[in-house]
Design a protein around this motif. Structure first.
Motif, mmCIF file in Angstrom:
data_model
loop_
_atom_site.group_PDB
_atom_site.id
_atom_site.type_symbol
_atom_site.label_atom_id
_atom_site.label_comp_id
_atom_site.label_asym_id
_atom_site.label_seq_id
_atom_site.Cartn_x
_atom_site.Cartn_y
_atom_site.Cartn_z
ATOM 1 N N GLY A 173 0.770 -1.234 0.000
ATOM 2 C CA GLY A 173 0.000 0.000 0.000
ATOM 3 C C GLY A 173 0.801 1.282 0.000
ATOM 4 O O GLY A 173 0.269 2.351 0.276
ATOM 5 N N LEU A 174 2.085 1.213 -0.325
ATOM 6 C CA LEU A 174 2.942 2.399 -0.285
ATOM 7 C C LEU A 174 3.487 2.692 -1.676
ATOM 8 O O LEU A 174 4.071 1.811 -2.313
ATOM 9 C CB LEU A 174 4.100 2.162 0.687
ATOM 10 C CG LEU A 174 4.998 3.352 0.998
ATOM 11 C CD1 LEU A 174 4.235 4.402 1.808
ATOM 12 C CD2 LEU A 174 6.216 2.903 1.775
ATOM 13 N N SER A 175 3.307 3.912 -2.128
ATOM 14 C CA SER A 175 3.858 4.294 -3.424
ATOM 15 C C SER A 175 5.341 4.614 -3.279
ATOM 16 O O SER A 175 5.819 4.915 -2.181
ATOM 17 C CB SER A 175 3.125 5.525 -3.975
ATOM 18 O OG SER A 175 3.472 6.669 -3.210
ATOM 19 N N LYS A 176 6.055 4.565 -4.383
ATOM 20 C CA LYS A 176 7.485 4.889 -4.339
ATOM 21 C C LYS A 176 7.700 6.347 -3.939
ATOM 22 O O LYS A 176 8.652 6.666 -3.239
ATOM 23 C CB LYS A 176 8.136 4.586 -5.681
ATOM 24 C CG LYS A 176 8.152 3.087 -5.926
ATOM 25 C CD LYS A 176 9.011 2.677 -7.058
ATOM 26 C CE LYS A 176 8.869 1.177 -7.181
ATOM 27 N NZ LYS A 176 9.890 0.493 -7.834
ATOM 28 N N GLU A 177 6.812 7.222 -4.344
ATOM 29 C CA GLU A 177 6.930 8.627 -3.972
ATOM 30 C C GLU A 177 6.737 8.809 -2.471
ATOM 31 O O GLU A 177 7.484 9.537 -1.819
ATOM 32 C CB GLU A 177 5.904 9.485 -4.731
ATOM 33 C CG GLU A 177 6.123 9.544 -6.224
ATOM 34 C CD GLU A 177 5.655 8.276 -6.951
ATOM 35 O OE1 GLU A 177 4.694 7.616 -6.499
ATOM 36 O OE2 GLU A 177 6.276 7.927 -7.966
ATOM 37 N N ALA A 178 5.740 8.148 -1.904
ATOM 38 C CA ALA A 178 5.458 8.274 -0.472
ATOM 39 C C ALA A 178 6.588 7.680 0.373
ATOM 40 O O ALA A 178 6.838 8.141 1.483
ATOM 41 C CB ALA A 178 4.137 7.597 -0.124
ATOM 42 N N ALA A 179 7.271 6.668 -0.144
ATOM 43 C CA ALA A 179 8.366 6.041 0.601
ATOM 44 C C ALA A 179 9.541 6.992 0.771
ATOM 45 O O ALA A 179 10.279 6.898 1.744
ATOM 46 C CB ALA A 179 8.827 4.771 -0.108
ATOM 47 N N ALA A 180 9.720 7.898 -0.168
ATOM 48 C CA ALA A 180 10.792 8.901 -0.107
ATOM 49 C C ALA A 180 12.135 8.275 0.231
ATOM 50 O O ALA A 180 12.847 8.728 1.115
ATOM 51 C CB ALA A 180 10.437 10.005 0.885
ATOM 52 N N LEU A 181 12.481 7.204 -0.484
ATOM 53 C CA LEU A 181 13.755 6.554 -0.190
ATOM 54 C C LEU A 181 14.782 6.851 -1.268
ATOM 55 O O LEU A 181 14.447 7.226 -2.382
ATOM 56 C CB LEU A 181 13.580 5.046 0.008
ATOM 57 C CG LEU A 181 12.808 4.247 -1.012
ATOM 58 C CD1 LEU A 181 13.732 3.545 -1.977
ATOM 59 C CD2 LEU A 181 11.999 3.209 -0.253
ATOM 60 N N ASP A 182 16.026 6.686 -0.874
ATOM 61 C CA ASP A 182 17.117 6.909 -1.813
ATOM 62 C C ASP A 182 17.416 5.655 -2.623
ATOM 63 O O ASP A 182 17.827 5.740 -3.772
ATOM 64 C CB ASP A 182 18.379 7.362 -1.069
ATOM 65 C CG ASP A 182 18.170 8.720 -0.429
ATOM 66 O OD1 ASP A 182 17.843 9.670 -1.159
ATOM 67 O OD2 ASP A 182 18.312 8.822 0.802
#
Length: 122
Positions: A34-43
């Protein structure tokens, strides 16, 4: 002079803290539900450092199995591709704060917690 490494564990679902997080690296094998790549804000996403599917399934985040999970996971970390991925995380930690991200509810008994200990105490 060797700098003390700052490695922390956070849940990937928690909001990013740009000032405190440094490099944000997801260390789970499976993408968080349920987590988008944008929302994850990971490097980056470092799947190769995660426990094997067999070990992860056996463990099932059972607190009674954490000690044995830790022992088995540390053994896995000595083999490729884990060693290369672990070395990469060591390099990241030398350049500033490293935040290991996990979807696990209890961070204290997660693979990310084991990794933090390996990176800071070994």
């Amino acid at each position: 002079m060797v700098r003390s490494r700052r490695v922390q564990v956070r849940r990937v679902y928690d909001p990013a803290d740009e000032e405190a997080d440094g490099s944000r690296v997801l260390v789970d094998r499976i993408w968080p539900r349920g987590l988008s790549k944008e929302a994850a804000a990971l490097d980056e996403w470092c799947k190769d450092v995660a426990p094997s599917t067999g070990l992860r399934t056996w463990y099932g985040h059972d607190p009674a199995r954490f000690e044995e999970f830790t022992r088995r996971y540390r053994t896995e970390l000595r083999d490729e591709p884990h060693t290369a991925a672990l070395q990469h995380l060591r390099e990241l930690s030398r350049h500033g704060t490293l935040t290991l991200l996990t979807a696990t509810r209890d961070r204290d008994i997660s693979a990310a917690a084991v990794l933090r200990d390996v990176l800071t105490k070994d």
